[in-house]
Design a protein around this motif. Structure first.
Motif, PDB file in Angstrom:
ATOM      1  N   ARG A   1       0.832  -1.204   0.000  1.00  0.00           N
ATOM      2  CA  ARG A   1       0.000   0.000   0.000  1.00  0.00           C
ATOM      3  C   ARG A   1       0.866   1.254   0.000  1.00  0.00           C
ATOM      4  O   ARG A   1       0.526   2.251  -0.629  1.00  0.00           O
ATOM      5  CB  ARG A   1      -0.947  -0.006   1.203  1.00  0.00           C
ATOM      6  N   MET A   2       1.986   1.204   0.714  1.00  0.00           N
ATOM      7  CA  MET A   2       2.922   2.335   0.675  1.00  0.00           C
ATOM      8  C   MET A   2       3.475   2.520  -0.733  1.00  0.00           C
ATOM      9  O   MET A   2       3.510   3.627  -1.272  1.00  0.00           O
ATOM     10  CB  MET A   2       4.088   2.102   1.644  1.00  0.00           C
ATOM     11  N   ALA A   3       3.922   1.424  -1.318  1.00  0.00           N
ATOM     12  CA  ALA A   3       4.545   1.486  -2.641  1.00  0.00           C
ATOM     13  C   ALA A   3       3.560   1.947  -3.713  1.00  0.00           C
ATOM     14  O   ALA A   3       3.950   2.596  -4.687  1.00  0.00           O
ATOM     15  CB  ALA A   3       5.121   0.118  -3.007  1.00  0.00           C
TER      16      ALA A   3
ATOM     17  N   ALA B   1      13.906   5.848  -2.407  1.00  0.00           N
ATOM     18  CA  ALA B   1      14.851   5.269  -1.448  1.00  0.00           C
ATOM     19  C   ALA B   1      14.103   4.723  -0.231  1.00  0.00           C
ATOM     20  O   ALA B   1      14.440   3.655   0.287  1.00  0.00           O
ATOM     21  CB  ALA B   1      15.867   6.322  -1.016  1.00  0.00           C
ATOM     22  N   SER B   2      13.069   5.446   0.214  1.00  0.00           N
ATOM     23  CA  SER B   2      12.278   4.977   1.350  1.00  0.00           C
ATOM     24  C   SER B   2      11.565   3.675   1.013  1.00  0.00           C
ATOM     25  O   SER B   2      11.566   2.731   1.805  1.00  0.00           O
ATOM     26  CB  SER B   2      11.258   6.047   1.760  1.00  0.00           C
ATOM     27  N   ILE B   3      10.948   3.621  -0.166  1.00  0.00           N
ATOM     28  CA  ILE B   3      10.231   2.411  -0.585  1.00  0.00           C
ATOM     29  C   ILE B   3      11.192   1.230  -0.667  1.00  0.00           C
ATOM     30  O   ILE B   3      10.897   0.126  -0.209  1.00  0.00           O
ATOM     31  CB  ILE B   3       9.538   2.633  -1.944  1.00  0.00           C
ATOM     32  N   ASP B   4      12.365   1.451  -1.246  1.00  0.00           N
ATOM     33  CA  ASP B   4      13.360   0.379  -1.359  1.00  0.00           C
ATOM     34  C   ASP B   4      13.785  -0.116   0.029  1.00  0.00           C
ATOM     35  O   ASP B   4      13.987  -1.319   0.235  1.00  0.00           O
ATOM     36  CB  ASP B   4      14.583   0.871  -2.127  1.00  0.00           C
ATOM     37  N   THR B   5      13.914   0.826   0.969  1.00  0.00           N
ATOM     38  CA  THR B   5      14.318   0.451   2.323  1.00  0.00           C
ATOM     39  C   THR B   5      13.263  -0.411   2.990  1.00  0.00           C
ATOM     40  O   THR B   5      13.577  -1.431   3.630  1.00  0.00           O
ATOM     41  CB  THR B   5      14.580   1.716   3.169  1.00  0.00           C
ATOM     42  N   TYR B   6      12.004  -0.053   2.826  1.00  0.00           N
ATOM     43  CA  TYR B   6      10.929  -0.853   3.425  1.00  0.00           C
ATOM     44  C   TYR B   6      10.836  -2.226   2.755  1.00  0.00           C
ATOM     45  O   TYR B   6      10.526  -3.224   3.415  1.00  0.00           O
ATOM     46  CB  TYR B   6       9.596  -0.118   3.337  1.00  0.00           C
ATOM     47  N   ARG B   7      11.102  -2.290   1.476  1.00  0.00           N
ATOM     48  CA  ARG B   7      11.112  -3.579   0.777  1.00  0.00           C
ATOM     49  C   ARG B   7      12.187  -4.481   1.392  1.00  0.00           C
ATOM     50  O   ARG B   7      11.950  -5.668   1.638  1.00  0.00           O
ATOM     51  CB  ARG B   7      11.364  -3.379  -0.716  1.00  0.00           C
TER      52      ARG B   7
ATOM     53  N   GLU C   1      17.001  -5.056  11.955  1.00  0.00           N
ATOM     54  CA  GLU C   1      17.300  -3.961  12.886  1.00  0.00           C
ATOM     55  C   GLU C   1      17.999  -2.808  12.170  1.00  0.00           C
ATOM     56  O   GLU C   1      17.620  -1.645  12.318  1.00  0.00           O
ATOM     57  CB  GLU C   1      18.172  -4.483  14.031  1.00  0.00           C
ATOM     58  N   ALA C   2      19.003  -3.120  11.381  1.00  0.00           N
ATOM     59  CA  ALA C   2      19.762  -2.084  10.665  1.00  0.00           C
ATOM     60  C   ALA C   2      18.891  -1.382   9.627  1.00  0.00           C
ATOM     61  O   ALA C   2      18.983  -0.158   9.444  1.00  0.00           O
ATOM     62  CB  ALA C   2      20.987  -2.704  10.000  1.00  0.00           C
ATOM     63  N   THR C   3      18.031  -2.128   8.962  1.00  0.00           N
ATOM     64  CA  THR C   3      17.208  -1.545   7.900  1.00  0.00           C
ATOM     65  C   THR C   3      16.140  -0.628   8.469  1.00  0.00           C
ATOM     66  O   THR C   3      15.829   0.418   7.874  1.00  0.00           O
ATOM     67  CB  THR C   3      16.559  -2.647   7.045  1.00  0.00           C
ATOM     68  N   MET C   4      15.555  -0.989   9.611  1.00  0.00           N
ATOM     69  CA  MET C   4      14.586  -0.090  10.244  1.00  0.00           C
ATOM     70  C   MET C   4      15.264   1.210  10.648  1.00  0.00           C
ATOM     71  O   MET C   4      14.697   2.309  10.492  1.00  0.00           O
ATOM     72  CB  MET C   4      13.953  -0.751  11.468  1.00  0.00           C
ATOM     73  N   ALA C   5      16.483   1.136  11.139  1.00  0.00           N
ATOM     74  CA  ALA C   5      17.223   2.358  11.472  1.00  0.00           C
ATOM     75  C   ALA C   5      17.402   3.215  10.227  1.00  0.00           C
ATOM     76  O   ALA C   5      17.241   4.442  10.275  1.00  0.00           O
ATOM     77  CB  ALA C   5      18.574   2.001  12.089  1.00  0.00           C
ATOM     78  N   ASP C   6      17.708   2.597   9.103  1.00  0.00           N
ATOM     79  CA  ASP C   6      17.855   3.341   7.844  1.00  0.00           C
ATOM     80  C   ASP C   6      16.544   4.037   7.462  1.00  0.00           C
ATOM     81  O   ASP C   6      16.547   5.179   7.001  1.00  0.00           O
ATOM     82  CB  ASP C   6      18.271   2.399   6.714  1.00  0.00           C
ATOM     83  N   ALA C   7      15.427   3.330   7.653  1.00  0.00           N
ATOM     84  CA  ALA C   7      14.118   3.892   7.299  1.00  0.00           C
ATOM     85  C   ALA C   7      13.804   5.117   8.147  1.00  0.00           C
ATOM     86  O   ALA C   7      13.280   6.119   7.643  1.00  0.00           O
ATOM     87  CB  ALA C   7      13.031   2.840   7.468  1.00  0.00           C
ATOM     88  N   ILE C   8      14.129   5.067   9.436  1.00  0.00           N
ATOM     89  CA  ILE C   8      13.863   6.190  10.337  1.00  0.00           C
ATOM     90  C   ILE C   8      14.760   7.376   9.984  1.00  0.00           C
ATOM     91  O   ILE C   8      14.318   8.526   9.989  1.00  0.00           O
ATOM     92  CB  ILE C   8      14.067   5.765  11.792  1.00  0.00           C
TER      93      ILE C   8
END
Length: 241
Positions: free
Chosen positions: A142-144, A205-211, A226-233
Motif C-alpha cells: 500500500r505504501m509502494a 529510497a524509502s520504498i526500497d528500504t521498506y522492501r 534492525e539495521a534496515t529499520m534504522a535506515d528507514a527512520i
C-alpha cells in the motif's frame, strides 16, 4: 430540564473544555507561557476564553494530568518544566508537531524511535509467523502503490505500528500508540515534505528500504531487520529537513 437539553449542555461544556485545553496547551508548548511561570488567574482565563469557572478548572485539571501544569492552593497555577511533560500523550505530541519550528521536537522524536523501533524489528524477524509477514507485505504494498501524500502516510503509520505490535512485547506494543500519534501529527501538518512522486529519489529510497526490511523479516534475519529499520527512520528524518 429535558434529557435532550441536559445532554446538549453537557456536550457544550465538554466542547468548551476541549477548546480551552487545546488552546492553553498549545500556548504552553509554544512558550507563550514559559516554564516555571504562572498562568493567568481563573477569572482572567474565564474572560479570555469566554467560558465558566467550571470549564477552566476542568481544563486545568486535564493539563495537570498531562504534566504541563502544577496547581497549588493560595499560590496559583505554574507551568512545569518541559522535562516533566507527558511526551507520550497524543495532545502533547500534536502540540509539539504543530510548532512553527518543530526541529528540536523532531530531533527528539527521531532519537527515541531509533532506540526502540530497530530493536522491535529484530524481535519481529525472530518471531513473525507467515501471517505476520503477509500483513507487513500488504502494508508495504500500500505504501509502494500510494499516489498521494495521505495514502502514503496512512500506510506508513500502519506499518510502523504493526512492527511494534508484532514484536509480541507488551511494552513495545503500547509504544505503538505513541508512534502512531506522533507520526499522524507530523504528517497531518505537512512537515513531511517527501510528497509521493514517481520520480522522487528520496521517496524511492524509502520504498526500497521498506522492501528490504520486509524481506529481512521474512528471512528471519534479525540483524538486517534492525539495521534496515534504522535506515528507514533516518530517511524519514531527512525528508523533514
Amino acid at each position: 430540564m429535558s434529557l435532550t437539553s441536559a445532554g446538549g449542555t453537557s456536550q457544550q461544556a465538554f466542547n468548551n473544555t476541549s477548546k480551552v485545553v487545546d488552546q492553553l496547551g498549545m500556548a504552553i508548548v509554544s512558550g507563550d507561557y514559559a516554564e516555571q511561570t504562572m498562568i493567568p488567574l481563573d477569572p482572567d482565563l474565564e474572560e479570555m476564553f469566554g467560558v465558566s469557572r467550571t470549564v477552566i478548572r476542568e481544563a486545568k485539571k486535564t493539563l495537570v494530568g498531562k504534566g504541563l501544569l502544577q496547581s497549588k492552593a493560595k499560590v496559583g497555577t505554574r507551568v512545569r518544566p518541559s522535562s516533566d511533560w507527558s511526551m507520550f500523550d497524543p495532545d502533547v505530541l500534536r502540540w509539539h508537531a504543530s510548532l512553527r519550528k518543530p526541529g528540536p521536537f523532531l530531533n527528539e522524536l527521531h532519537e527515541i524511535r531509533l532506540i526502540f523501533e530497530p530493536a522491535a524489528s529484530a524481535m519481529v524477524a525472530r518471531r513473525a509467523s507467515p501471517a505476520d509477514c503477509e500483513q507487513l507485505t500488504q502494508q508495504f504494498r500500500r505504501m509502494a502503490a500510494a499516489t498521494d501524500h495521505v495514502a502514503y502516510a496512512v500506510a506508513n503509520i500502519e506499518f510502523h505500528t504493526s512492527i511494534l505490535h508484532l514484536s509480541r512485547n507488551r511494552f513495545l506494543s503500547s509504544l505503538g500508540d505513541m508512534v502512531q500519534a506522533a507520526l499522524f501529527s507530523v504528517y497531518r501538518i505537512g512537515h513531511d515534505r517527501a510528497r509521493i512522486e514517481a520520480t522522487g529519489n528520496m521517496q524511492q529510497a524509502s520504498i526500497d528500504t521498506y522492501r528490504q526490511l520486509v524481506d529481512a523479516i521474512r528471512q528471519g534475519d534479525a540483524e538486517r531487520a534492525e539495521a534496515t529499520m534504522a535506515d528507514a527512520i533516518v530517511l524519514f528524518r531527512e525528508n523533514l529537513s
